[in-house]
Design a protein around this motif. Structure first.
Motif, PDB file in Angstrom:
ATOM      1  N   SER A  25      52.508  45.838  43.457  1.00  0.00           N
ATOM      2  CA  SER A  25      51.446  46.623  42.811  1.00  0.00           C
ATOM      3  C   SER A  25      50.323  45.725  42.320  1.00  0.00           C
ATOM      4  O   SER A  25      49.142  46.088  42.424  1.00  0.00           O
ATOM      5  CB  SER A  25      52.021  47.424  41.644  1.00  0.00           C
ATOM      6  OG  SER A  25      53.012  48.324  42.082  1.00  0.00           O
ATOM      7  N   THR A  26      50.677  44.567  41.787  1.00  0.00           N
ATOM      8  CA  THR A  26      49.650  43.639  41.306  1.00  0.00           C
ATOM      9  C   THR A  26      48.807  43.122  42.461  1.00  0.00           C
ATOM     10  O   THR A  26      47.573  43.067  42.369  1.00  0.00           O
ATOM     11  CB  THR A  26      50.303  42.455  40.576  1.00  0.00           C
ATOM     12  OG1 THR A  26      51.099  42.939  39.485  1.00  0.00           O
ATOM     13  CG2 THR A  26      49.244  41.506  40.048  1.00  0.00           C
ATOM     14  N   LYS A  27      49.462  42.751  43.543  1.00  0.00           N
ATOM     15  CA  LYS A  27      48.740  42.261  44.711  1.00  0.00           C
ATOM     16  C   LYS A  27      47.807  43.336  45.258  1.00  0.00           C
ATOM     17  O   LYS A  27      46.649  43.053  45.599  1.00  0.00           O
ATOM     18  CB  LYS A  27      49.745  41.841  45.795  1.00  0.00           C
ATOM     19  CG  LYS A  27      49.094  41.261  47.039  1.00  0.00           C
ATOM     20  CD  LYS A  27      50.143  40.818  48.049  1.00  0.00           C
ATOM     21  CE  LYS A  27      49.492  40.238  49.304  1.00  0.00           C
ATOM     22  NZ  LYS A  27      50.521  39.818  50.297  1.00  0.00           N
ATOM     23  N   ARG A  28      48.286  44.574  45.291  1.00  0.00           N
ATOM     24  CA  ARG A  28      47.456  45.676  45.787  1.00  0.00           C
ATOM     25  C   ARG A  28      46.253  45.905  44.875  1.00  0.00           C
ATOM     26  O   ARG A  28      45.149  46.180  45.351  1.00  0.00           O
ATOM     27  CB  ARG A  28      48.298  46.946  45.886  1.00  0.00           C
ATOM     28  CG  ARG A  28      47.543  48.137  46.466  1.00  0.00           C
ATOM     29  CD  ARG A  28      48.475  49.311  46.668  1.00  0.00           C
ATOM     30  NE  ARG A  28      49.077  49.738  45.411  1.00  0.00           N
ATOM     31  CZ  ARG A  28      50.010  50.676  45.320  1.00  0.00           C
ATOM     32  NH1 ARG A  28      50.470  51.251  46.428  1.00  0.00           N
ATOM     33  NH2 ARG A  28      50.493  51.021  44.149  1.00  0.00           N
ATOM     34  N   GLN A  29      46.472  45.774  43.560  1.00  0.00           N
ATOM     35  CA  GLN A  29      45.377  46.007  42.629  1.00  0.00           C
ATOM     36  C   GLN A  29      44.320  44.913  42.724  1.00  0.00           C
ATOM     37  O   GLN A  29      43.116  45.198  42.677  1.00  0.00           O
ATOM     38  CB  GLN A  29      45.909  46.086  41.197  1.00  0.00           C
ATOM     39  CG  GLN A  29      44.817  46.245  40.151  1.00  0.00           C
ATOM     40  CD  GLN A  29      45.262  47.064  38.971  1.00  0.00           C
ATOM     41  OE1 GLN A  29      46.154  47.911  39.069  1.00  0.00           O
ATOM     42  NE2 GLN A  29      44.641  46.823  37.837  1.00  0.00           N
ATOM     43  N   VAL A  30      44.775  43.671  42.864  1.00  0.00           N
ATOM     44  CA  VAL A  30      43.828  42.561  42.972  1.00  0.00           C
ATOM     45  C   VAL A  30      43.012  42.679  44.251  1.00  0.00           C
ATOM     46  O   VAL A  30      41.778  42.567  44.233  1.00  0.00           O
ATOM     47  CB  VAL A  30      44.576  41.212  42.931  1.00  0.00           C
ATOM     48  CG1 VAL A  30      43.621  40.070  43.290  1.00  0.00           C
ATOM     49  CG2 VAL A  30      45.183  40.978  41.560  1.00  0.00           C
ATOM     50  N   ILE A  31      43.701  42.910  45.365  1.00  0.00           N
ATOM     51  CA  ILE A  31      42.998  43.027  46.652  1.00  0.00           C
ATOM     52  C   ILE A  31      42.131  44.276  46.694  1.00  0.00           C
ATOM     53  O   ILE A  31      41.004  44.260  47.208  1.00  0.00           O
ATOM     54  CB  ILE A  31      44.017  43.029  47.813  1.00  0.00           C
ATOM     55  CG1 ILE A  31      44.744  41.687  47.869  1.00  0.00           C
ATOM     56  CG2 ILE A  31      43.328  43.318  49.140  1.00  0.00           C
ATOM     57  CD1 ILE A  31      45.845  41.632  48.907  1.00  0.00           C
ATOM     58  N   GLY A  32      42.638  45.383  46.122  1.00  0.00           N
ATOM     59  CA  GLY A  32      41.885  46.633  46.127  1.00  0.00           C
ATOM     60  C   GLY A  32      40.578  46.542  45.373  1.00  0.00           C
ATOM     61  O   GLY A  32      39.632  47.286  45.661  1.00  0.00           O
ATOM     62  N   ARG A  33      40.502  45.642  44.424  1.00  0.00           N
ATOM     63  CA  ARG A  33      39.271  45.477  43.637  1.00  0.00           C
ATOM     64  C   ARG A  33      38.114  45.015  44.506  1.00  0.00           C
ATOM     65  O   ARG A  33      36.956  45.290  44.206  1.00  0.00           O
ATOM     66  CB  ARG A  33      39.530  44.472  42.516  1.00  0.00           C
ATOM     67  CG  ARG A  33      38.387  44.246  41.560  1.00  0.00           C
ATOM     68  CD  ARG A  33      38.857  43.435  40.385  1.00  0.00           C
ATOM     69  NE  ARG A  33      37.797  43.142  39.449  1.00  0.00           N
ATOM     70  CZ  ARG A  33      37.981  42.587  38.270  1.00  0.00           C
ATOM     71  NH1 ARG A  33      39.214  42.267  37.875  1.00  0.00           N
ATOM     72  NH2 ARG A  33      36.961  42.326  37.477  1.00  0.00           N
ATOM     73  N   TYR A  34      38.443  44.290  45.586  1.00  0.00           N
ATOM     74  CA  TYR A  34      37.392  43.742  46.449  1.00  0.00           C
ATOM     75  C   TYR A  34      37.423  44.352  47.842  1.00  0.00           C
ATOM     76  O   TYR A  34      36.765  43.846  48.746  1.00  0.00           O
ATOM     77  CB  TYR A  34      37.562  42.218  46.546  1.00  0.00           C
ATOM     78  CG  TYR A  34      37.601  41.540  45.200  1.00  0.00           C
ATOM     79  CD1 TYR A  34      36.440  41.326  44.474  1.00  0.00           C
ATOM     80  CD2 TYR A  34      38.823  41.138  44.639  1.00  0.00           C
ATOM     81  CE1 TYR A  34      36.469  40.713  43.230  1.00  0.00           C
ATOM     82  CE2 TYR A  34      38.857  40.527  43.400  1.00  0.00           C
ATOM     83  CZ  TYR A  34      37.680  40.319  42.700  1.00  0.00           C
ATOM     84  OH  TYR A  34      37.720  39.715  41.471  1.00  0.00           O
ATOM     85  N   ARG A  35      38.183  45.421  48.005  1.00  0.00           N
ATOM     86  CA  ARG A  35      38.286  46.041  49.325  1.00  0.00           C
ATOM     87  C   ARG A  35      36.918  46.553  49.781  1.00  0.00           C
ATOM     88  O   ARG A  35      36.190  47.205  49.032  1.00  0.00           O
ATOM     89  CB  ARG A  35      39.283  47.194  49.297  1.00  0.00           C
ATOM     90  CG  ARG A  35      39.505  47.842  50.658  1.00  0.00           C
ATOM     91  CD  ARG A  35      40.563  48.919  50.610  1.00  0.00           C
ATOM     92  NE  ARG A  35      41.891  48.345  50.390  1.00  0.00           N
ATOM     93  CZ  ARG A  35      42.623  48.569  49.304  1.00  0.00           C
ATOM     94  NH1 ARG A  35      42.155  49.359  48.350  1.00  0.00           N
ATOM     95  NH2 ARG A  35      43.819  48.022  49.176  1.00  0.00           N
ATOM     96  N   GLY A  36      36.566  46.241  51.016  1.00  0.00           N
ATOM     97  CA  GLY A  36      35.296  46.695  51.575  1.00  0.00           C
ATOM     98  C   GLY A  36      34.176  45.686  51.426  1.00  0.00           C
ATOM     99  O   GLY A  36      33.130  45.822  52.073  1.00  0.00           O
ATOM    100  N   SER A  37      34.349  44.667  50.590  1.00  0.00           N
ATOM    101  CA  SER A  37      33.309  43.654  50.426  1.00  0.00           C
ATOM    102  C   SER A  37      33.450  42.590  51.507  1.00  0.00           C
ATOM    103  O   SER A  37      34.539  42.365  52.040  1.00  0.00           O
ATOM    104  CB  SER A  37      33.391  43.010  49.044  1.00  0.00           C
ATOM    105  OG  SER A  37      34.628  42.356  48.868  1.00  0.00           O
TER     106      SER A  37
END
Length: 272
Positions: A25-37
């Motif tokens: 969940s932490t990894k998904r949240q960190v990566i999701g913060r910059y998804r699409g950039s």
């Protein structure tokens, strides 16, 4: 109605039992913060680097500010400020997100058997990741301008861990309150803005008249910010008396926050 344990042992046992879920969940949240950039997760490095450059320019060149009146260093103020800001941001990111963390995950409450108590911890780990990246930028800048950091940096975990307990306790309490009182998120946004200026981030505590300093010590972040700045920049050992009191108070806050969360979580589904 299911009964959830609110014991101090369960507070740690749940995090250990769900460690793999927390990691994912932490990894998904960190990566999701910059998804699409375009740069993706590299932004977690460039953001603090950019802010450090801005602070250095604004305070050393525009305001001609110095942390110590007798110092001619242009970067001293920026690094001292940035060290305090790293600690504040770690706290503020978690607290600002806490009131809406259950509201933004209603499926976890209604449809899935999910350990809701780990959600605030996932947010904390995500914020801690960004704090560590910012610290890496800080150490790099310190090495370039001042040389090898002081050995007192190894005291840092002794300050970050109780800050984590304190932050988690408030996060659990606010996550629960945010479900029942939707105004909590608005209030917390204002409160963190006030705390930023009532914390010794942009100014040294010693610059205040002594009769006003006790007001800042009401702010629980003051001691953490001052001690982190001491061990990172000035090479001073932390005040172990203050540190011991901080560990005790943070542990109590963590347990009370977890206790409140566990005792109120059965009502989440009714509200959502």
């Amino acid at each position: 109605m299911r009964q959830f344990s609110a014991s101090p042992f369960e507070m740690f046992a749940s995090l250990w039992r769900n460690r793999e879920l927390i990691q994912v969940s932490t990894k998904r949240q960190v990566i999701g913060r910059y998804r699409g950039s375009v740069l993706g997760i590299l932004w977690s490095f460039f953001n603090p680097l950019f802010m450090l450059v801005v602070y250095t320019f604004v305070f050393s060149e525009v305001f001609k500010a110095r942390w110590n009146p007798g110092s001619d260093s242009k970067t001293e103020f920026a690094l001292a400020l940035f060290a305090g800001l790293i600690i504040f941001n770690l706290f503020a990111e978690c607290i600002n997100a806490a009131p809406s963390i259950i509201l933004s995950n209603p499926n976890y409450v209604k449809k899935v058997v999910f350990p809701l108590e780990i959600l605030p911890f996932v947010v904390f780990l995500s914020s801690l990741y960004h704090a560590l990246i910012s610290l890496a930028v800080w150490f790099t800048a310190y090495f370039i301008f001042f040389g090898i950091p002081h050995l007192t940096v190894f005291y840092l975990p002794l300050i970050i861990i109780p800050l984590g307990f304190f932050t988690m306790g408030l996060s659990w309490a606010l996550a629960s309150l945010g479900v029942f009182l939707r105004d909590v998120s608005q209030f917390i946004g204002v409160l963190t803005a006030v705390l930023m200026f009532m914390s010794p981030i942009f100014y040294p505590l010693a610059s205040l008249p002594e009769r006003y300093r006790h007001i800042l010590y009401i702010n629980p972040l003051t001691a953490a910010i001052e001690q982190v700045r001491d061990i990172l920049f000035w090479g001073k050992a932390p005040d172990f008396t203050v540190l011991s009191i901080g560990w005790v108070l943070a542990s109590v806050i963590a347990f009370l926050g977890f206790f409140w969360f566990q005792k109120t979580r059965n009502g989440f589904s009714d509200v959502l």
